[in-house]
Scaffold this active site. Structure first.
Site, mmCIF file in Angstrom:
data_model
loop_
_atom_site.group_PDB
_atom_site.id
_atom_site.type_symbol
_atom_site.label_atom_id
_atom_site.label_comp_id
_atom_site.label_asym_id
_atom_site.label_seq_id
_atom_site.Cartn_x
_atom_site.Cartn_y
_atom_site.Cartn_z
ATOM 1 N N ASP A 47 0.837 -1.204 0.000
ATOM 2 C CA ASP A 47 0.000 0.000 0.000
ATOM 3 C C ASP A 47 0.869 1.251 0.000
ATOM 4 O O ASP A 47 1.699 1.438 0.892
ATOM 5 C CB ASP A 47 -0.901 -0.001 1.240
ATOM 6 C CG ASP A 47 -1.828 1.207 1.281
ATOM 7 O OD1 ASP A 47 -2.950 1.102 0.745
ATOM 8 O OD2 ASP A 47 -1.438 2.259 1.834
ATOM 9 N N TYR A 52 2.623 9.974 -0.268
ATOM 10 C CA TYR A 52 3.681 9.380 0.536
ATOM 11 C C TYR A 52 5.068 9.667 -0.043
ATOM 12 O O TYR A 52 6.076 9.440 0.628
ATOM 13 C CB TYR A 52 3.515 7.852 0.641
ATOM 14 C CG TYR A 52 2.274 7.381 1.344
ATOM 15 C CD1 TYR A 52 1.392 8.261 1.976
ATOM 16 C CD2 TYR A 52 1.957 6.029 1.380
ATOM 17 C CE1 TYR A 52 0.251 7.800 2.604
ATOM 18 C CE2 TYR A 52 0.826 5.562 2.012
ATOM 19 C CZ TYR A 52 -0.036 6.448 2.615
ATOM 20 O OH TYR A 52 -1.173 5.979 3.234
ATOM 21 N N LYS A 81 -3.001 5.914 -4.286
ATOM 22 C CA LYS A 81 -4.129 6.790 -3.974
ATOM 23 C C LYS A 81 -4.032 8.129 -4.690
ATOM 24 O O LYS A 81 -2.932 8.663 -4.880
ATOM 25 C CB LYS A 81 -4.201 7.028 -2.456
ATOM 26 C CG LYS A 81 -4.167 5.751 -1.632
ATOM 27 C CD LYS A 81 -4.197 6.039 -0.134
ATOM 28 C CE LYS A 81 -3.962 4.766 0.656
ATOM 29 N NZ LYS A 81 -2.553 4.332 0.648
ATOM 30 N N HIS A 114 -8.018 9.420 -1.687
ATOM 31 C CA HIS A 114 -7.371 9.449 -0.371
ATOM 32 C C HIS A 114 -8.220 10.155 0.688
ATOM 33 O O HIS A 114 -8.188 9.788 1.864
ATOM 34 C CB HIS A 114 -6.009 10.142 -0.490
ATOM 35 C CG HIS A 114 -4.990 9.645 0.484
ATOM 36 N ND1 HIS A 114 -3.644 9.633 0.225
ATOM 37 C CD2 HIS A 114 -5.117 9.123 1.723
ATOM 38 C CE1 HIS A 114 -2.989 9.148 1.260
ATOM 39 N NE2 HIS A 114 -3.860 8.825 2.185
#
Length: 311
Positions: A47, A52, A81, A114
């Site tokens: 994931d 990120y 996402k 998200h």
């Protein structure tokens, strides 16, 4: 061959391993190494997310493991996402293709929105955006995500940080149904009502922060450190983190524990050869406090802020 996790069937017939490696706050070489280690250990569910800032490193690790013959592409379930800065329908496909390029893959298994809240777009390098929030309707964003499935770019689409009412609004207006809602979930914040709502509508709950971002110096959270937790760990000959992850799996949640330590990554995965007894499940249920660790408080005034509702 390493042992791999069992899978759960999604509402569109696709299958997802019931534990995944979380990569939030894993940066650069750390994300690369953690993903390599996880795949070697047996993880087949990774994931990540645009925000990120580690899609390139995660993708590099996956591609290398494919090249080495450790896995085939179809063996690994990859989630990323759509960031808040890309909610404008005009940029959704471009944003997806940017993530796809970062990962260096031909398709994504699961693409999530998200948050239900959009942020003002400045440029793609402004990954985290600002708190200049927009009123883009997440239904308009969702309709563009559906087109990604039509194009064969992603196998499934889903939600993250949506409450029950927002989920129902998507379900009532969608052409392609979301398969999951990824939310904060752990013994101190168990999301019982949201879990039940998801089950009734055929969605799977995936858990970020399934260990509640431990702080060992503070012996927090209690479900990892207090006397009851230690007794349970001793009873089963496991760590308290393994007890926690096993609990989440047994209540039907797919946990996504994050670690960059190979031994800890392996420990988190080693939860399939024991089962918590009913009386011990009851102990874990009693850790619920209803307090989030990730409240997204800077967005609290927005009309689509998801956490004002009870669930």
């Amino acid at each position: 061959m390493p042992k791999v996790a069992p899978k759960i069937k999604l509402n569109n017939g696709q299958e997802m391993p019931i534990i995944g490696l979380g990569t939030w706050k894993s940066y650069e070489s750390e994300a690369y190494r953690a993903t390599c280690d996880a795949i070697d250990i047996g993880y087949r569910h990774i994931d990540t997310a645009f925000v990120y800032e580690n899609e390139q490193e995660v993708g590099k690790a996956i591609r290398e493991k494919i090249a080495q013959g450790v896995i085939r592409r179809e063996d690994v379930f990859v989630t990323t996402k759509l960031g808040g800065i890309h909610h404008d329908p005009a940029v959704v496909e471009r944003a997806f293709r940017l993530s796809l390029s970062n990962l260096g893959l031909d398709y994504i298994d699961l693409y999530l929105m998200h948050m239900p809240i959009g942020q003002k777009f400045h440029d793609d390098n402004n990954v985290h955006g600002t708190l200049e929030l927009t009123d883009v309707d997440y239904l308009d964003t969702w309709r563009e995500m559906e087109k990604l499935v039509d194009l064969g770019l992603t196998r499934s689409i889903g939600l993250s940080n949506f409450n029950a009412a927002q989920t129902e609004r998507v379900l009532g207006n969608c052409r392609i149904k979301p398969v999951v809602n990824q939310v904060e979930c752990h013994p101190a914040f168990q999301q019982e009502q949201l879990r039940q709502h998801a089950k009734e509508h055929g969605l799977i709950i995936c858990a970020y922060c399934p260990l509640a971002r431990p702080q060992p110096a503070r012996h927090w959270p209690p479900f990892l450190y207090d006397e009851r937790a230690q007794q349970l760990a001793k009873k089963y000959g496991r760590s308290s983190a393994q007890i926690c992850l096993r609990y989440l799996i047994q209540i039907g949640v797919v946990p996504l524990p994050k670690s960059s330590n190979k031994a800890r990554i392996a420990e988190n995965f080693n939860v399939f050869d024991f089962e918590l007894q009913p009386e011990d499940m009851a102990v874990m249920r009693n850790y619920h406090t209803g307090v989030r660790t990730v409240p997204f408080s800077g967005m609290a005034g927005h009309k689509y802020y998801p956490f004002n509702d009870q669930f």
